[in-house]
Scaffold this motif. Structure first.
Motif, PDB file in Angstrom:
ATOM      1  N   ILE A  76      22.735 -27.668   7.505  1.00  0.00           N
ATOM      2  CA  ILE A  76      23.194 -27.321   5.880  1.00  0.00           C
ATOM      3  C   ILE A  76      22.468 -26.010   5.310  1.00  0.00           C
ATOM      4  N   LYS A  77      22.913 -25.611   4.814  1.00  0.00           N
ATOM      5  CA  LYS A  77      22.130 -23.924   3.974  1.00  0.00           C
ATOM      6  C   LYS A  77      21.877 -24.181   2.710  1.00  0.00           C
ATOM      7  N   GLN A  78      23.534 -25.063   2.354  1.00  0.00           N
ATOM      8  CA  GLN A  78      23.311 -25.146   0.665  1.00  0.00           C
ATOM      9  C   GLN A  78      23.022 -26.559  -0.143  1.00  0.00           C
ATOM     10  N   LYS A  79      22.444 -27.760   0.573  1.00  0.00           N
ATOM     11  CA  LYS A  79      22.185 -28.231  -0.440  1.00  0.00           C
ATOM     12  C   LYS A  79      21.824 -29.133  -1.601  1.00  0.00           C
ATOM     13  N   ASP A  80      20.685 -28.236  -1.914  1.00  0.00           N
ATOM     14  CA  ASP A  80      20.082 -28.210  -2.987  1.00  0.00           C
ATOM     15  C   ASP A  80      20.922 -27.905  -3.933  1.00  0.00           C
ATOM     16  N   SER A  81      21.908 -26.636  -3.434  1.00  0.00           N
ATOM     17  CA  SER A  81      22.860 -25.564  -4.899  1.00  0.00           C
ATOM     18  C   SER A  81      23.712 -26.347  -5.171  1.00  0.00           C
ATOM     19  N   LEU A  82      24.319 -27.537  -3.968  1.00  0.00           N
ATOM     20  CA  LEU A  82      25.513 -28.035  -3.930  1.00  0.00           C
ATOM     21  C   LEU A  82      25.074 -29.273  -4.515  1.00  0.00           C
ATOM     22  N   PHE A  83      24.326 -29.823  -4.836  1.00  0.00           N
ATOM     23  CA  PHE A  83      23.682 -30.727  -6.461  1.00  0.00           C
ATOM     24  C   PHE A  83      24.038 -30.161  -7.897  1.00  0.00           C
ATOM     25  N   ILE A  84      23.544 -29.355  -7.980  1.00  0.00           N
ATOM     26  CA  ILE A  84      23.572 -28.575  -9.465  1.00  0.00           C
ATOM     27  C   ILE A  84      24.633 -29.105  -9.865  1.00  0.00           C
ATOM     28  N   ILE A  85      25.587 -29.229  -9.223  1.00  0.00           N
ATOM     29  CA  ILE A  85      27.274 -28.794  -9.484  1.00  0.00           C
ATOM     30  C   ILE A  85      27.637 -30.473  -9.939  1.00  0.00           C
TER      31      ILE A  85
ATOM     32  N   GLN B 223      31.323 -27.607   1.780  1.00  0.00           N
ATOM     33  CA  GLN B 223      30.535 -26.237   0.759  1.00  0.00           C
ATOM     34  C   GLN B 223      29.193 -25.902   1.048  1.00  0.00           C
ATOM     35  N   SER B 224      27.961 -27.449   1.286  1.00  0.00           N
ATOM     36  CA  SER B 224      27.030 -26.869   1.821  1.00  0.00           C
ATOM     37  C   SER B 224      26.509 -26.448   3.205  1.00  0.00           C
ATOM     38  N   PHE B 225      27.631 -26.182   4.003  1.00  0.00           N
ATOM     39  CA  PHE B 225      27.172 -25.258   5.201  1.00  0.00           C
ATOM     40  C   PHE B 225      28.004 -23.841   5.569  1.00  0.00           C
ATOM     41  N   SER B 226      27.973 -23.415   3.601  1.00  0.00           N
ATOM     42  CA  SER B 226      28.653 -22.248   3.652  1.00  0.00           C
ATOM     43  C   SER B 226      27.255 -20.857   2.566  1.00  0.00           C
ATOM     44  N   PRO B 227      26.503 -20.164   3.400  1.00  0.00           N
ATOM     45  CA  PRO B 227      26.469 -19.528   3.117  1.00  0.00           C
ATOM     46  C   PRO B 227      26.438 -18.833   1.638  1.00  0.00           C
ATOM     47  N   THR B 228      27.715 -18.586   1.203  1.00  0.00           N
ATOM     48  CA  THR B 228      28.065 -18.496   0.270  1.00  0.00           C
ATOM     49  C   THR B 228      27.750 -19.660  -1.583  1.00  0.00           C
ATOM     50  N   SER B 229      27.893 -20.456  -1.073  1.00  0.00           N
ATOM     51  CA  SER B 229      27.532 -21.346  -1.876  1.00  0.00           C
ATOM     52  C   SER B 229      26.067 -21.920  -2.288  1.00  0.00           C
ATOM     53  N   VAL B 230      25.125 -20.663  -2.740  1.00  0.00           N
ATOM     54  CA  VAL B 230      24.301 -20.428  -2.721  1.00  0.00           C
ATOM     55  C   VAL B 230      24.207 -20.245  -4.329  1.00  0.00           C
ATOM     56  N   PHE B 231      23.043 -21.011  -5.191  1.00  0.00           N
ATOM     57  CA  PHE B 231      23.086 -21.210  -6.276  1.00  0.00           C
ATOM     58  C   PHE B 231      21.812 -19.636  -6.983  1.00  0.00           C
ATOM     59  N   LYS B 232      22.894 -18.714  -7.180  1.00  0.00           N
ATOM     60  CA  LYS B 232      22.210 -17.850  -8.391  1.00  0.00           C
ATOM     61  C   LYS B 232      21.606 -17.875  -9.228  1.00  0.00           C
ATOM     62  N   THR B 233      19.494 -18.504  -9.742  1.00  0.00           N
ATOM     63  CA  THR B 233      19.483 -18.287 -11.137  1.00  0.00           C
ATOM     64  C   THR B 233      20.036 -17.011 -12.195  1.00  0.00           C
ATOM     65  N   SER B 234      19.679 -16.466 -11.624  1.00  0.00           N
ATOM     66  CA  SER B 234      20.519 -15.051 -12.396  1.00  0.00           C
ATOM     67  C   SER B 234      21.992 -15.360 -13.021  1.00  0.00           C
ATOM     68  N   ILE B 235      22.441 -15.463 -12.211  1.00  0.00           N
ATOM     69  CA  ILE B 235      23.709 -16.154 -13.151  1.00  0.00           C
ATOM     70  C   ILE B 235      24.100 -17.206 -13.581  1.00  0.00           C
ATOM     71  N   GLU B 236      23.444 -18.551 -13.418  1.00  0.00           N
ATOM     72  CA  GLU B 236      23.505 -19.500 -13.452  1.00  0.00           C
ATOM     73  C   GLU B 236      24.423 -20.114 -13.018  1.00  0.00           C
ATOM     74  N   GLY B 237      24.990 -19.424 -12.086  1.00  0.00           N
ATOM     75  CA  GLY B 237      26.633 -19.695 -11.033  1.00  0.00           C
ATOM     76  C   GLY B 237      26.202 -19.819  -9.670  1.00  0.00           C
ATOM     77  N   HIS B 238      27.036 -20.629  -8.759  1.00  0.00           N
ATOM     78  CA  HIS B 238      27.319 -19.926  -7.244  1.00  0.00           C
ATOM     79  C   HIS B 238      28.191 -18.867  -7.096  1.00  0.00           C
ATOM     80  N   GLU B 239      27.325 -17.551  -6.120  1.00  0.00           N
ATOM     81  CA  GLU B 239      27.595 -17.125  -5.294  1.00  0.00           C
ATOM     82  C   GLU B 239      29.081 -16.748  -5.123  1.00  0.00           C
ATOM     83  N   ASN B 240      29.867 -18.118  -4.187  1.00  0.00           N
ATOM     84  CA  ASN B 240      31.121 -17.496  -4.203  1.00  0.00           C
ATOM     85  C   ASN B 240      32.338 -19.104  -5.885  1.00  0.00           C
ATOM     86  N   ASN B 241      31.477 -19.399  -6.469  1.00  0.00           N
ATOM     87  CA  ASN B 241      32.171 -19.834  -8.247  1.00  0.00           C
ATOM     88  C   ASN B 241      31.985 -21.296  -7.651  1.00  0.00           C
ATOM     89  N   LEU B 242      31.107 -21.204  -6.836  1.00  0.00           N
ATOM     90  CA  LEU B 242      31.192 -22.990  -6.960  1.00  0.00           C
ATOM     91  C   LEU B 242      31.742 -23.775  -8.349  1.00  0.00           C
TER      92      LEU B 242
END
Length: 210
Positions: free
Chosen positions: A149-158, A68-87
């Motif tokens: 890899i687009k969203q490695k940091d966002s993925l680690f937060i999971i 999922q780190s290759f997907s741009p939609t896996s970005v972690f949105k700090t405004s909602i404390e969640g990922h754009e694709n609900n990961l």
């Protein structure tokens, strides 16, 4: 067993604990295994082969999650404390499904171990597999791969969310498999990116006024 009350016989696959959980849920209390989910997957928790498949399910999720780190939609949105694709829902889904599945396996007599011991084993294996795959992603020296890899940091937060949402994993257990410094750096990168986005938005808003 004839059930909690002899006038209310047990349904196939049901136990006194099942009824107690349903009553507690109806009264507004939280229970470890959701009764509705247990009922929905009950027919898939009746044999040792079913137990093997549920173990493989957790391994499959853990092994494929880094993709999922290759997907741009896996970005972690700090405004909602969640990922754009609900990961971010992955940790909740895996915990609830595992709890429901192994609760059914214990009730059906397929598994003889204590449920809490089983959950610790399953969730520890899940974390170990995720940590191994994530570290490979972090340490891979393939420059072309790292560019993809687009969203490695966002993925680690999971991983952090997984520890917070289950009683069976601790940060000490996580530290044995995944360096906490990587997790801390990921949070810093995500929130610094938020500041950059805000700055860009402000600059864009000022351009028409100049």
């Amino acid at each position: 067993s004839s059930g909690i009350n002899a006038e209310w016989p047990l349904r196939p696959g049901e136990t006194d604990t099942t009824i107690a959980d349903e009553m507690a849920t109806a009264a507004g209390y939280n229970v470890d295994a959701d009764p509705a989910l247990c009922a929905a997957i009950q027919k898939h928790c009746t044999s040792t082969s079913c137990e093997y498949l549920w173990t493989l399910f957790n391994t499959m999720v853990a092994a494929t999650l880094p993709l999922q780190s290759f997907s741009p939609t896996s970005v972690f949105k700090t405004s909602i404390e969640g990922h754009e694709n609900n990961l971010h829902c992955i940790s909740t889904a895996v915990t609830m499904l595992t709890h429901a599945a192994f609760t059914n396996l214990v009730r059906a007599g397929v598994e003889q171990k204590d449920l809490r011991t089983l959950m610790k084993e399953q969730m520890r294996e899940f974390v170990e597999t995720i940590a191994e795959r994530m570290l490979k992603l972090q340490l891979d020296d393939d420059k072309e791969l790292q560019k993809e890899i687009k969203q490695k940091d966002s993925l680690f937060i999971i991983i952090d969310r997984l520890v917070k949402e289950t009683d069976y994993i601790t940060y000490d257990m996580l530290e044995d498999n995944f360096p906490f410094t990587i997790l801390r750096n990921s949070f810093r990168a995500v929130y610094e990116n938020k500041k950059k986005e805000k700055s860009t938005d402000c600059d864009s808003a000022l351009i028409p006024l100049l």
